[in-house]
Design a protein around this motif. Structure first.
Motif, PDB file in Angstrom:
ATOM      1  N   LEU A  37       0.754  -1.150   0.179  1.00 45.63           N
ATOM      2  CA  LEU A  37      -0.001  -0.060   0.039  1.00 45.63           C
ATOM      3  C   LEU A  37       0.899   1.351   0.065  1.00 45.63           C
ATOM      4  O   LEU A  37       0.382   2.241  -0.498  1.00 45.63           O
ATOM      5  N   GLN A  38       1.967   1.257   0.773  1.00 49.80           N
ATOM      6  CA  GLN A  38       2.914   2.431   0.749  1.00 49.80           C
ATOM      7  C   GLN A  38       3.446   2.604  -0.523  1.00 49.80           C
ATOM      8  O   GLN A  38       3.613   3.939  -1.125  1.00 49.80           O
ATOM      9  N   THR A  39       3.700   1.517  -1.172  1.00 49.51           N
ATOM     10  CA  THR A  39       4.411   1.597  -2.461  1.00 49.51           C
ATOM     11  C   THR A  39       3.429   2.130  -3.488  1.00 49.51           C
ATOM     12  O   THR A  39       3.666   3.104  -4.214  1.00 49.51           O
ATOM     13  N   LEU A  40       2.279   1.751  -3.390  1.00 49.50           N
ATOM     14  CA  LEU A  40       1.096   2.218  -4.352  1.00 49.50           C
ATOM     15  C   LEU A  40       0.919   3.856  -4.119  1.00 49.50           C
ATOM     16  O   LEU A  40       0.934   4.585  -5.117  1.00 49.50           O
ATOM     17  N   GLU A  41       1.005   4.213  -3.126  1.00 47.29           N
ATOM     18  CA  GLU A  41       0.977   5.618  -2.567  1.00 47.29           C
ATOM     19  C   GLU A  41       2.092   6.472  -3.195  1.00 47.29           C
ATOM     20  O   GLU A  41       1.751   7.603  -3.565  1.00 47.29           O
ATOM     21  N   THR A  42       3.323   5.808  -2.931  1.00 46.01           N
ATOM     22  CA  THR A  42       4.382   6.612  -3.504  1.00 46.01           C
ATOM     23  C   THR A  42       4.514   6.618  -4.900  1.00 46.01           C
ATOM     24  O   THR A  42       4.889   7.884  -5.511  1.00 46.01           O
ATOM     25  N   ILE A  43       3.939   5.712  -5.661  1.00 45.73           N
ATOM     26  CA  ILE A  43       3.787   5.672  -6.983  1.00 45.73           C
ATOM     27  C   ILE A  43       2.805   6.773  -7.719  1.00 45.73           C
ATOM     28  O   ILE A  43       3.223   7.538  -8.397  1.00 45.73           O
ATOM     29  N   VAL A  44       1.791   6.871  -6.965  1.00 44.61           N
ATOM     30  CA  VAL A  44       0.678   7.672  -7.221  1.00 44.61           C
ATOM     31  C   VAL A  44       1.182   9.234  -6.922  1.00 44.61           C
ATOM     32  O   VAL A  44       0.986  10.151  -7.868  1.00 44.61           O
ATOM     33  N   VAL A 104       4.323  10.474  -7.262  1.00 43.80           N
ATOM     34  CA  VAL A 104       5.118  10.684  -8.161  1.00 43.80           C
ATOM     35  C   VAL A 104       4.544  10.999  -9.335  1.00 43.80           C
ATOM     36  O   VAL A 104       4.999  11.672 -10.020  1.00 43.80           O
ATOM     37  N   TRP A 105       3.702  10.062  -9.982  1.00 40.42           N
ATOM     38  CA  TRP A 105       2.763  10.500 -10.879  1.00 40.42           C
ATOM     39  C   TRP A 105       2.155  11.572 -11.149  1.00 40.42           C
ATOM     40  O   TRP A 105       2.045  12.367 -12.099  1.00 40.42           O
ATOM     41  N   GLU A 106       1.492  12.116 -10.015  1.00 36.86           N
ATOM     42  CA  GLU A 106       0.876  13.445  -9.887  1.00 36.86           C
ATOM     43  C   GLU A 106       1.764  14.575  -9.871  1.00 36.86           C
ATOM     44  O   GLU A 106       1.403  15.743 -10.129  1.00 36.86           O
ATOM     45  N   THR A 107       3.063  14.344  -9.320  1.00 36.80           N
ATOM     46  CA  THR A 107       3.758  15.591  -8.856  1.00 36.80           C
ATOM     47  C   THR A 107       5.028  15.522  -9.939  1.00 36.80           C
ATOM     48  O   THR A 107       5.542  16.668 -10.141  1.00 36.80           O
ATOM     49  N   ASP A 108       5.402  14.495 -10.537  1.00 40.42           N
ATOM     50  CA  ASP A 108       6.208  14.710 -11.620  1.00 40.42           C
ATOM     51  C   ASP A 108       6.013  13.672 -12.805  1.00 40.42           C
ATOM     52  O   ASP A 108       6.987  12.704 -13.000  1.00 40.42           O
ATOM     53  N   ASN A 109       5.085  13.943 -13.449  1.00 36.51           N
ATOM     54  CA  ASN A 109       4.567  12.945 -14.352  1.00 36.51           C
ATOM     55  C   ASN A 109       5.671  12.867 -15.776  1.00 36.51           C
ATOM     56  O   ASN A 109       5.741  11.817 -16.078  1.00 36.51           O
ATOM     57  N   ALA A 110       6.221  14.122 -15.864  1.00 39.25           N
ATOM     58  CA  ALA A 110       6.858  14.179 -17.337  1.00 39.25           C
ATOM     59  C   ALA A 110       8.237  13.446 -17.038  1.00 39.25           C
ATOM     60  O   ALA A 110       8.519  12.532 -17.936  1.00 39.25           O
ATOM     61  N   ALA A 111       8.702  13.456 -15.851  1.00 42.33           N
ATOM     62  CA  ALA A 111      10.086  12.759 -15.621  1.00 42.33           C
ATOM     63  C   ALA A 111       9.878  11.351 -15.471  1.00 42.33           C
ATOM     64  O   ALA A 111      10.558  10.335 -16.014  1.00 42.33           O
TER      65      ALA A 111
END
Length: 731
Positions: A146-153, A155-162
Motif C-alpha cells: 500500500l505504501q508503494t502504491l501511494e508513493t507511485i501515485v 510521483v505520477w501526480e507531481t513529476d509525471n513528465a520525468a
C-alpha cells in the motif's frame, strides 16, 4: 472524516467486485482471483485502451495457479478491501497467467530483473498508460504494498513528465535487448566444451547443484554437461551430474513417499523444498535420471525415475491421456487452514500410526524428528541413497513396500489442488521422456502413455489455423508459441526413434510442424521470434532456458533432427545455429540448451539411442545386468540393410565394433546374408534384420570405456555416408 473515508473505500471495493472480469477467463489462475475486490482485467485491448482513455497507470501482476507466494499476496493484498479500493481508484489492474502467456511473463520478468536485480513470482510491474514499465518488484507484504502504491501515485501526480521519460527509456532498452540482431562469429566444439568445464566453477562440490539457496535443478544445464561428458569423455563433467542427482534423489526435493520432484529446494542440501510439483520438472529430471542410468547403470536413478513416471501417470494424467500442468504447494493442514507443504510433511506419531513395528527404522532412515525441519514437522529425506544403502538396513526387507504404506496413509489427507490445464510444450516434454523411458526401463506402458498424450495434442490442439498452447475444460485456446511448435515436433521425433513409426507417420508430422514453425517465427539470419505477432514491449527472440529449453534451442534441435533422419542437407538448421552460437557461448549457463543443440547439429546424438545419418538405422545401447557388456541393439528400418563386417565390394564400408580401439572378435558379429541388390552387379554381404551385438567392458579407474560402432546403410538404390557412433560406459 476517517469513518467517511473507510465507508468510501468499502463502497469502491464492492463496486469493483461486481466488475471483476476474471470469472469469464479459461485460466485456472485467473479464475482464482475472480472473487477479489480488485477490478482485475485480463491482458488485452480492453484493459490497455481503458488505461489510455482514462490516463491511468497500469498494475500488472503475473503468477500461476500453483504458486505459494502468489496465494499469499492474494490473501494479504488482493483480498484486502482498502488496498483493492486504492488500486481501483488509481490503476488499471491486469492479471496474467505466466504459464498461459510465457511471452508476456518473460518480458515482464526481464523488466523486474533489470530494475531490481532479482525476480520471481508473483511478479508486480507498474506501467504508464502507454504500457511502458517504470517500476517493479515481486511479492510485497500488504503494508509495504500500500505504501508503494501511494508513493507511485504521488510521483505520477507531481513529476509525471520525468516518470514518463524514464519509462520510455527503460522500454526502449528492453525492446533493443529482446529484438537484438544476431552476432555472427566462429564458435568451435572446443569453445563449447570449454564453456561446460567453466560451469564447474559454480558447482556445489559437497551437495551438488549450482549456487547455494534457493537451489533449482537446472535440468537443461545438467543435460548439457551430460552431453559434453559423452562427447569428450571428461569424468569431471559426469561427476558433476551424478553428484547433483545423488543429492536430489536423497533430498527432500524428492517426494520419497509419492514419487516425483518438487520445483526447487530452499536450502543447499536439497532437503527443504518449495512444495509445488510441476509437470516440466518431472519430464526433465526424469530425462536426466534416464540418461545417467544408461551411462552408469546406477539402480538408484532407475528407481527414482520409475517412481517419478508412476506418479505422473497416477496423479497428473487426465482421463483423455494428456498431462496436467502442476500440483499446488499448499493444502489444508490439521487445523483446516491452507499451509505450504501440509500434505507432504510427517511427525513421528504419524509414521508410527502408519507403519507399526517397522516405524522406528523408517523414522531413523527418513530423518524424522519430534521438532521437525519444517513448521514443526519433518520433510522426508535420506542420508543414504535408497537402493544401495537402505535395502536390508535395520531389518527393512522391502523399502518400497513401506513407502507405499506411507503413501496410502497420506491419501487420507486433503490433497493439494491440481492445475488441470494442459500446456502443449510441457506435454511434449513429458512425451519425449516417456518414450525414452519405455525403452530404457523396458516399460511398454510408458510408451503407450506417450502415444496417447501425443494423439490428444494432435486431435485437440492442432487446428487448420495452427497449434493452440492451452487446453482446459474441453476447449483449446491461446495461439501457440515457438516453443510449442518445436517441442511437439521433437516429441514426434522421439516417438519415431524409440517406438518406431509403424502405426503413424511421426516424421512426416514433425516435418509439417517444422515448416509451419519457420513460416510463423523465422527471420533470415536471425534467432526465431517467440510469437507470430508482436505483443507487449515488442518482438522477442527467446534464447534463455527457463522452465524448459528456450524456443530457439528446441527449434534448432528439431530442424537438425529432421535433417539427420530424412537424409537431407538443409539450410535452416546451419543458419539458425550460426545465428545463435555467439550469443549462447557468451551466456552459457542461461543458454545451455542452445549449446547442446549446436553440438547435436554438428556431430549427431549422444545418449542411449542413436539414429544413423538418413534415419535408416536405429542403435540402442544398454549395459547388461552385470555391467560387463554393452549390448547394442542394431535395427535397420524396413527396406534398408547394413553392410556386413567384411563386405564383398571394396567400395562399401563394412560394419566394425571396437572397444577402446580394439576390434571385437569376429564371433560377435551376426551371420552374414548374401543378397543381390539393384545397384550392384554382384551379390553383397549384408545384415537386413535387427540384431544385438555385445561389446565386452573392462572397467578400470574413473575413466569411461569408449565403444565405437561404424556402419554404412544402403537400400536397393543408394548407400548413405558411413556413420561413426561413440558410446561411453562410465564407472
Amino acid at each position: 472524516m476517517r469513518i467517511f473515508l473507510s465507508l468510501l473505500l468499502i463502497l469502491l471495493a464492492s463496486q469493483s467486485f461486481a466488475e471483476n472480469r476474471l470469472a469469464q477467463e479459461s485460466s485456472p489462475y485467473l479464475q482464482q482471483h475472480a472473487d477479489n475486490p480488485v477490478d482485475w482485467y485480463p491482458w488485452g485491448p480492453e484493459a490497455l485502451e481503458k488505461a489510455q482513455a482514462e490516463g491511468k497507470m497500469i498494475f500488472v501482476s503475473v503468477g500461476y495457479a500453483s504458486c505459494h507466494w502468489c496465494h499469499v499476496m492474494e490473501a494479504e493484498s488482493f483480498e484486502n478491501e482498502e488496498i483493492a479500493a486504492y488500486l481501483n481508484a488509481h490503476f488499471v489492474s491486469i492479471k496474467i497467467d505466466r504459464e498461459r502467456r510465457p511471452d508476456l511473463d518473460e518480458q515482464f520478468m526481464l523488466v523486474t530483473s533489470a530494475l531490481t536485480g532479482s525476480s520471481g513470482w508473483p511478479n508486480s510491474v507498474f506501467l504508464t498508460p502507454d504500457a511502458e514499465p517504470f517500476f517493479a518488484g515481486t511479492y510485497f507484504p500488504p503494508d509495504n504494498f500500500l505504501q508503494t502504491l501511494e508513493t507511485i501515485v504521488d510521483v505520477w501526480e507531481t513529476d509525471n513528465a520525468a516518470l514518463r521519460t524514464e519509462a520510455f527509456t527503460i522500454s526502449q532498452r528492453l525492446r533493443d535487448y529482446l529484438d537484438q540482431t544476431a552476432v555472427l562469429g566462429d564458435v568451435t566444439d572446443t569453445d563449447i566444451n570449454a564453456a561446460a568445464t567453466a560451469m564447474l566453477g559454480n558447482l556445489d562440490d559437497f551437495n551438488g547443484g549450482f549456487g547455494t539457496a534457493p537451489k533449482f535443478p537446472r535440468e537443461n544445464l545438467l543435460l548439457f554437461l551430460l552431453d559434453q561428458a559423452d562427447r569428450s569423455g571428461d569424468a569431471a563433467l559426469m561427476q558433476a551430474v551424478t553428484l547433483t542427482l545423488d543429492g536430489m534423489v536423497r533430498g527432500g526435493i524428492h517426494d520419497h513417499v509419492g514419487g516425483g520432484f518438487h520445483r526447487y529446494a530452499t536450502d543447499p542440501e536439497w532437503n527443504i523444498p518449495h512444495f509445488e510439483k510441476m509437470l516440466y520438472n518431472q519430464a526433465l529430471i526424469g530425462r536426466l535420471l534416464l540418461h545417467a542410468y544408461s551411462a552408469t547403470r546406477n539402480p538408484d536413478y532407475a528407481h527414482a525415475a520409475t517412481r517419478t513416471f508412476d506418479y505422473v501417470l497416477r496423479e497428473m494424467r487426465s482421463p483423455e491421456g494428456a498431462f496436467y500442468a502442476a500440483q499446488d504447494a499448499d493444502s489444508p493442514g490439521p487445523d483446516g487452514e491452507r499451509q505450504e507443504g501440509a500434505f507432504y510433511v510427517w511427525t513421528p506419531d504419524q509414521i508410527k500410526q502408519a507403519l507399526g513395528p517397522e516405524a522406528p527404522a523408517m523414522i531413523d532412515i527418513l530423518n524424522i524428528t519430534e521438532d521437525g525441519n519444517f513448521e514443526g514437522a519433518s520433510v522426508l529425506y535420506t542420508s543414504d541413497t535408497p537402493l544401495k544403502a537402505i535395502a536390508g538396513r535395520d531389518g527393512i526387507r522391502d523399502f518400497d513396500a513401506l513407502l507405499e504404506q506411507l503413501r496410502n496413509a497420506r491419501e487420507t489427507r486433503q490433497k493439494p489442488l491440481t492445475d488441470q490445464k494442459v500446456i502443449l510444450a510441457w506435454n511434449a516434454e513429458m512425451v519425449i521422456t516417456l518414450a525414452q523411458a519405455s525403452r530404457v526401463l523396458n516399460r511398454p506402458d510408458y510408451g503407450q502413455a506417450a502415444v496417447q498424450a501425443t494423439e490428444f495434442m494432435l486431435q485437440n490442439m492442432w487446428f487448420d489455423d495452427g497449434l493452440k498452447r492451452i487446453w482446459y475444460q474441453g476447449a483449446a485456446d491461446t495461439e501457440a508459441h515457438l516453443v510449442d511448435y518445436a517441442a511437439l515436433g521433437r516429441a514426434l521425433l522421439a516417438l519415431d526413434d524409440y517406438l518406431g513409426g509403424a502405426d503413424a507417420d511421426w516424421l512426416g508430422m514433425a516435418d509439417k510442424l517444422a515448416d509451419d514453425m519457420q513460416t510463423l517465427f523465422a527471420d533470415d539470419g536471425q534467432a526465431m521470434r517467440m510469437n507470430a505477432q508482436t505483443v507487449g514491449l515488442g518482438p522477442m527472440r527467446p534464447l534463455d532456458d527457463n522452465e524448459i529449453a528456450s524456443g530457439n534451442a528446441q527449434a534448432l534441435a528439431l530442424l537438425a533432427g529432421l535433417d539427420r533422419r530424412l537424409a537431407r542437407t538443409g539450410e535452416a538448421a546451419p543458419k539458425l545455429a550460426a545465428a545463435l552460437a555467439v550469443d549462447a557461448i557468451n551466456g552459457p549457463e542461461q543458454r545451455a540448451a542452445i549449446l547442446t543443440a549446436i553440438a547435436t547439429e554438428r556431430n549427431g546424438l549422444t545418449g542411449a539411442m542413436r539414429v544413423s545419418n538418413g534415419g535408416a538405422v536405429r542403435v540402442f545401447a544398454a549395459l547388461d545386468a552385470e555391467g560387463k557388456q554393452l549390448l547394442l541393439s542394431i535395427e535397420p528400418r524396413e527396406g534398408w540393410h547394413i553392410n556386413a563386417h567384411e563386405p564383398l565390394e571394396d567400395y562399401l564400408i563394412g560394419m566394425e565394433l571396437a572397444v577402446s580401439q580394439t576390434p571385437v572378435a569376429l564371433s560377435a558379429y551376426p551371420k552374414v546374408e548374401i543378397k543381390e541388390l539393384g545397384f550392384s552387379e554382384t551379390p553383397l554381404a549384408l545384415y537386413d534384420t535387427s540384431f544385438v551385438m555385445a561389446a565386452p567392458i573392462a572397467q578400470t579407474g574413473d575413466k569411461p570405456v569408449t565403444i565405437r560402432l561404424t556402419l554404412q546403410a544402403c537400400n536397393d538404390e543408394v548407400c548413405l555416408p558411413p556413420d561413426d557412433m561413440l558410446f561411453r560406459v562410465w564407472p
